[in-house]
Design a protein around this motif. Structure first.
Motif, PDB file in Angstrom:
ATOM      1  N   LEU A 170      30.821  20.478 -13.328  1.00 25.78           N
ATOM      2  CA  LEU A 170      30.610  20.630 -11.891  1.00 25.78           C
ATOM      3  C   LEU A 170      30.875  22.071 -11.459  1.00 25.78           C
ATOM      4  CD1 LEU A 170      32.254  17.314 -10.643  1.00 25.78           C
ATOM      5  CD2 LEU A 170      29.870  17.992 -10.239  1.00 25.78           C
ATOM      6  N   LEU A 171      31.949  22.658 -11.973  1.00 25.36           N
ATOM      7  CA  LEU A 171      32.281  24.042 -11.622  1.00 25.36           C
ATOM      8  C   LEU A 171      31.225  25.012 -12.149  1.00 25.36           C
ATOM      9  CD1 LEU A 171      36.133  23.965 -12.302  1.00 25.36           C
ATOM     10  CD2 LEU A 171      34.998  24.052 -10.065  1.00 25.36           C
ATOM     11  N   THR A 172      30.730  24.746 -13.365  1.00 24.49           N
ATOM     12  CA  THR A 172      29.685  25.601 -13.943  1.00 24.49           C
ATOM     13  C   THR A 172      28.419  25.541 -13.110  1.00 24.49           C
ATOM     14  OG1 THR A 172      30.531  25.366 -16.201  1.00 24.49           O
ATOM     15  CG2 THR A 172      28.213  25.967 -15.957  1.00 24.49           C
ATOM     16  N   ALA A 173      27.990  24.322 -12.763  1.00 25.50           N
ATOM     17  CA  ALA A 173      26.772  24.165 -11.970  1.00 25.50           C
ATOM     18  C   ALA A 173      26.944  24.771 -10.579  1.00 25.50           C
ATOM     19  CB  ALA A 173      26.400  22.690 -11.862  1.00 25.50           C
ATOM     20  N   ARG A 174      28.144  24.622  -9.998  1.00 26.09           N
ATOM     21  CA  ARG A 174      28.383  25.215  -8.679  1.00 26.09           C
ATOM     22  C   ARG A 174      28.256  26.727  -8.722  1.00 26.09           C
ATOM     23  NH1 ARG A 174      34.181  24.816  -5.721  1.00 26.09           N
ATOM     24  NH2 ARG A 174      34.666  26.236  -7.457  1.00 26.09           N
ATOM     25  N   GLU A 175      28.807  27.334  -9.766  1.00 24.37           N
ATOM     26  CA  GLU A 175      28.712  28.793  -9.894  1.00 24.37           C
ATOM     27  C   GLU A 175      27.261  29.236 -10.010  1.00 24.37           C
ATOM     28  OE1 GLU A 175      30.381  32.400 -12.788  1.00 24.37           O
ATOM     29  OE2 GLU A 175      30.968  30.309 -13.148  1.00 24.37           O
ATOM     30  N   ILE A 176      26.466  28.484 -10.757  1.00 28.56           N
ATOM     31  CA  ILE A 176      25.052  28.836 -10.925  1.00 28.56           C
ATOM     32  C   ILE A 176      24.302  28.690  -9.608  1.00 28.56           C
ATOM     33  CG2 ILE A 176      22.902  28.124 -12.034  1.00 28.56           C
ATOM     34  CD1 ILE A 176      24.651  27.310 -14.478  1.00 28.56           C
ATOM     35  N   MET A 177      24.535  27.579  -8.902  1.00 29.29           N
ATOM     36  CA  MET A 177      23.825  27.315  -7.655  1.00 29.29           C
ATOM     37  C   MET A 177      24.277  28.241  -6.529  1.00 29.29           C
ATOM     38  SD  MET A 177      21.584  25.008  -8.207  1.00 29.29           S
ATOM     39  CE  MET A 177      21.224  24.256  -9.808  1.00 29.29           C
ATOM     40  N   ALA A 178      25.442  28.847  -6.676  1.00 25.40           N
ATOM     41  CA  ALA A 178      25.950  29.760  -5.647  1.00 25.40           C
ATOM     42  C   ALA A 178      25.044  30.969  -5.451  1.00 25.40           C
ATOM     43  CB  ALA A 178      27.366  30.209  -5.996  1.00 25.40           C
ATOM     44  N   LEU A 210      37.341  21.024  -6.517  1.00 24.40           N
ATOM     45  CA  LEU A 210      36.127  21.439  -5.814  1.00 24.40           C
ATOM     46  C   LEU A 210      35.785  20.431  -4.725  1.00 24.40           C
ATOM     47  CD1 LEU A 210      32.828  20.632  -7.683  1.00 24.40           C
ATOM     48  CD2 LEU A 210      34.991  19.726  -8.475  1.00 24.40           C
ATOM     49  N   ASP A 211      34.919  20.867  -3.830  1.00 28.34           N
ATOM     50  CA  ASP A 211      34.433  20.018  -2.744  1.00 28.34           C
ATOM     51  C   ASP A 211      33.233  19.235  -3.262  1.00 28.34           C
ATOM     52  OD1 ASP A 211      33.964  18.881  -0.260  1.00 28.34           O
ATOM     53  OD2 ASP A 211      32.801  20.593   0.463  1.00 28.34           O
ATOM     54  N   LEU A 212      33.433  17.951  -3.542  1.00 29.02           N
ATOM     55  CA  LEU A 212      32.368  17.107  -4.075  1.00 29.02           C
ATOM     56  C   LEU A 212      31.595  16.481  -2.918  1.00 29.02           C
ATOM     57  CD1 LEU A 212      31.324  16.030  -6.875  1.00 29.02           C
ATOM     58  CD2 LEU A 212      32.693  13.973  -6.400  1.00 29.02           C
ATOM     59  N   THR A 213      30.289  16.637  -2.926  1.00 29.48           N
ATOM     60  CA  THR A 213      29.468  16.095  -1.844  1.00 29.48           C
ATOM     61  C   THR A 213      29.393  14.578  -1.914  1.00 29.48           C
ATOM     62  OG1 THR A 213      28.160  18.122  -1.790  1.00 29.48           O
ATOM     63  CG2 THR A 213      27.202  16.170  -0.744  1.00 29.48           C
ATOM     64  N   TRP A 214      29.044  14.054  -3.104  1.00 28.73           N
ATOM     65  CA  TRP A 214      29.102  12.606  -3.262  1.00 28.73           C
ATOM     66  C   TRP A 214      29.418  12.215  -4.687  1.00 28.73           C
ATOM     67  CZ3 TRP A 214      23.401  12.941  -1.794  1.00 28.73           C
ATOM     68  CH2 TRP A 214      22.542  12.744  -2.872  1.00 28.73           C
ATOM     69  N   ILE A 215      30.017  11.045  -4.820  1.00 27.09           N
ATOM     70  CA  ILE A 215      30.221  10.381  -6.102  1.00 27.09           C
ATOM     71  C   ILE A 215      29.220   9.233  -6.151  1.00 27.09           C
ATOM     72  CG2 ILE A 215      32.122   8.987  -5.130  1.00 27.09           C
ATOM     73  CD1 ILE A 215      31.885  10.171  -8.789  1.00 27.09           C
ATOM     74  N   GLU A 216      28.436   9.201  -7.212  1.00 25.48           N
ATOM     75  CA  GLU A 216      27.338   8.233  -7.284  1.00 25.48           C
ATOM     76  C   GLU A 216      27.653   7.103  -8.257  1.00 25.48           C
ATOM     77  OE1 GLU A 216      22.583   8.351  -8.465  1.00 25.48           O
ATOM     78  OE2 GLU A 216      23.500  10.016  -7.365  1.00 25.48           O
ATOM     79  N   GLU A 217      27.430   5.884  -7.787  1.00 22.47           N
ATOM     80  CA  GLU A 217      27.654   4.671  -8.565  1.00 22.47           C
ATOM     81  C   GLU A 217      29.012   4.694  -9.274  1.00 22.47           C
ATOM     82  OE1 GLU A 217      24.077   4.184 -11.039  1.00 22.47           O
ATOM     83  OE2 GLU A 217      23.392   2.732  -9.554  1.00 22.47           O
ATOM     84  N   PRO A 218      30.106   4.880  -8.539  1.00 25.89           N
ATOM     85  CA  PRO A 218      31.418   4.909  -9.185  1.00 25.89           C
ATOM     86  C   PRO A 218      31.815   3.563  -9.779  1.00 25.89           C
ATOM     87  CG  PRO A 218      31.662   4.870  -6.803  1.00 25.89           C
ATOM     88  CD  PRO A 218      30.198   5.070  -7.083  1.00 25.89           C
ATOM     89  N   VAL A 219      31.328   2.463  -9.189  1.00 25.01           N
ATOM     90  CA  VAL A 219      31.612   1.117  -9.690  1.00 25.01           C
ATOM     91  C   VAL A 219      30.305   0.335  -9.723  1.00 25.01           C
ATOM     92  CG1 VAL A 219      33.978   1.171  -8.822  1.00 25.01           C
ATOM     93  CG2 VAL A 219      32.168   0.204  -7.385  1.00 25.01           C
ATOM     94  N   ARG A 220      30.388  -0.933 -10.084  1.00 23.60           N
ATOM     95  CA  ARG A 220      29.165  -1.726 -10.221  1.00 23.60           C
ATOM     96  C   ARG A 220      28.390  -1.820  -8.908  1.00 23.60           C
ATOM     97  NH1 ARG A 220      28.418  -4.110 -15.177  1.00 23.60           N
ATOM     98  NH2 ARG A 220      26.288  -3.762 -14.522  1.00 23.60           N
ATOM     99  N   ARG A 221      27.101  -1.907  -9.038  1.00 21.17           N
ATOM    100  CA  ARG A 221      26.191  -1.823  -7.889  1.00 21.17           C
ATOM    101  C   ARG A 221      26.448  -2.905  -6.838  1.00 21.17           C
ATOM    102  NH1 ARG A 221      21.454  -3.271 -12.093  1.00 21.17           N
ATOM    103  NH2 ARG A 221      22.830  -1.900 -13.274  1.00 21.17           N
ATOM    104  N   TRP A 222      26.951  -4.055  -7.259  1.00 22.63           N
ATOM    105  CA  TRP A 222      27.166  -5.167  -6.334  1.00 22.63           C
ATOM    106  C   TRP A 222      28.591  -5.232  -5.788  1.00 22.63           C
ATOM    107  CZ3 TRP A 222      25.697  -5.998 -11.519  1.00 22.63           C
ATOM    108  CH2 TRP A 222      26.758  -6.251 -12.397  1.00 22.63           C
ATOM    109  N   ASP A 223      29.456  -4.335  -6.211  1.00 20.70           N
ATOM    110  CA  ASP A 223      30.871  -4.387  -5.845  1.00 20.70           C
ATOM    111  C   ASP A 223      31.078  -3.734  -4.477  1.00 20.70           C
ATOM    112  OD1 ASP A 223      33.605  -4.461  -5.688  1.00 20.70           O
ATOM    113  OD2 ASP A 223      33.972  -3.255  -7.489  1.00 20.70           O
TER     114      ASP A 223
END
Length: 381
Positions: A170-178, A210-223
């Protein structure tokens, strides 16, 4: 004009790199792309993409119908199969037909689908992705640099099994996108590999770095309860929904306040995406479609008021498909070709990849996914 028949074809997409997530990696980088051609008595052909093995089960609701009645036909397909259920392979077939019907409707009007659906602009903002879990560190950096070079300022990485590695990437990608933004949007997708308590612990550790915009599918889809707990525990939004099939499956998540970013799978069709987006809009929630070959859902995304960004996974197209769009300036520039802007050159289609569809598949869920509080160094099976 009436629908008279269909043909099923298949080709492959060569990604030029290993692709996958925590649940499995396609090392060859070659994936199967099913194609549905919907034929009419006028000679026009509609193109739909995605798995449609259950097409014979839903086609009686489509045969002989005017393709301009696409939303009515969509509901007719659902009614056709309601006794034994519409999810899974059946919903995939409905989706492929739905794409082909919208393609036909726009072709009959002689305009691109984004215009038929009421969009004023053919540009769709996106975020960089790439199914990057199987890349080495150097490959990972090179891959996201290629997105930055095309103007992207936000990125989503695949993770879930090694939190330290996830944070470093995440930190590597953030540096690149900066290079394109002083505050790049960063997202982490763990593909349902955690349980709620594990997700809360890991999210807190990530947010210390870091400031994370979103966490995707952290648990099962129906939970619904688990997703709501994760959302309440941290600053990052919770994004989920790509594997839900129909508004009925979203209902308990909406009721629980479990979603901050409402996602929809591109493989589930255009009508499904638009209905999910309107349900999200009524709750003042943003919507974001996940990526798919040739980005057909981008046409619908262009027309929606609450669409915050489409996942873009690659710069190339499946073999034998000519696609009228460009990946540039941090998003997708749709073209002016009628319909979806996807032409099929049947003489150029490639045979499916060896081993695709074998027992277990390339994305087989790990045996203990979601059953641990700490990630242990043990062999996955």
């Amino acid at each position: 004009m009436k629908v008279t028949g269909y043909r099923s074809l298949v080709t492959t997409h060569d990604w030029g790199r290993p692709v996958g997530d925590v649940n499995g990696i396609v090392q060859s980088g070659v994936t199967e792309v099913p194609i549905l051609l919907l034929e009419t008595d006028s000679g026009l052909t509609g193109v739909g993409l995605g798995q449609h093995t259950d097409i014979a089960r839903v086609f009686p609701a489509v045969e002989g119908k005017d393709p301009r009645s696409v939303t009515a036909i969509y509901d007719a397909m659902l009614s056709q199969v309601f006794k034994s259920g519409h999810a899974g392979a059946t919903f995939g077939a409905i989706a492929a037909v739905d794409m082909a019907l919208w393609d036909l409707k726009a072709k009959m009007a002689g305009e691109p689908l984004w215009r038929t659906l009421g969009a004023a602009d053919s540009f769709v903002p996106g975020y960089a992705s790439g199914l990057c879990y199987g890349l080495s560190d150097s490959e990972f950096s090179s891959h996201y640099q290629s997105w930055a070079d095309r103007g992207f300022s936000s990125a989503k990485i695949k993770g879930g099994s090694d939190l330290g590695r996830d944070i470093e990437r995440l930190l590597t990608a953030r540096e690149i996108m900066a290079a394109n933004s002083p505050r790049p949007a960063m997202m982490l997708d763990v593909n349902e590999s955690w349980n709620a308590k594990q997700a809360i612990r890991h999210l807190h550790e990530i947010e210390e770095k870091l400031d994370l915009t979103w966490i995707e599918e952290p648990v099962r889809r129906w939970d619904a309860e688990g997703l709501a707990r994760v959302s309440a525990s941290g600053r990052a939004a919770v994004a989920s929904g790509e594997n839900l099939t129909g508004l009925d499956q979203y209902a308990p998540l909406f009721a629980a306040g479990a979603l901050d970013v409402v996602q929809a799978g591109s493989v589930w069709g255009i009508t499904h995406f638009m209905r999910v987006a309107m349900a999200a809009l009524s709750r003042n929630l943003p919507v974001s479609p996940v990526g798919f070959d040739a980005n057909p859902i981008a046409h619908a995304a262009a027309a929606l008021p609450n669409m915050i960004g489409i996942e873009v996974q690659d710069f190339g197209w499946p073999t034998g498909l000519n696609v009228d769009q460009r990946i540039e300036n941090g998003g997708i520039m749709l073209g002016e070709a009628p319909g979806l802007g996807i032409e099929v050159d049947e003489s150029a289609l490639a045979a499916p990849a060896d081993g695709w569809g074998v027992t277990g598949g390339p994305h087989r869920r790990a045996r203990q996914a979601g059953l641990q509080l700490a990630v242990l160094n043990r062999k996955q099976s």
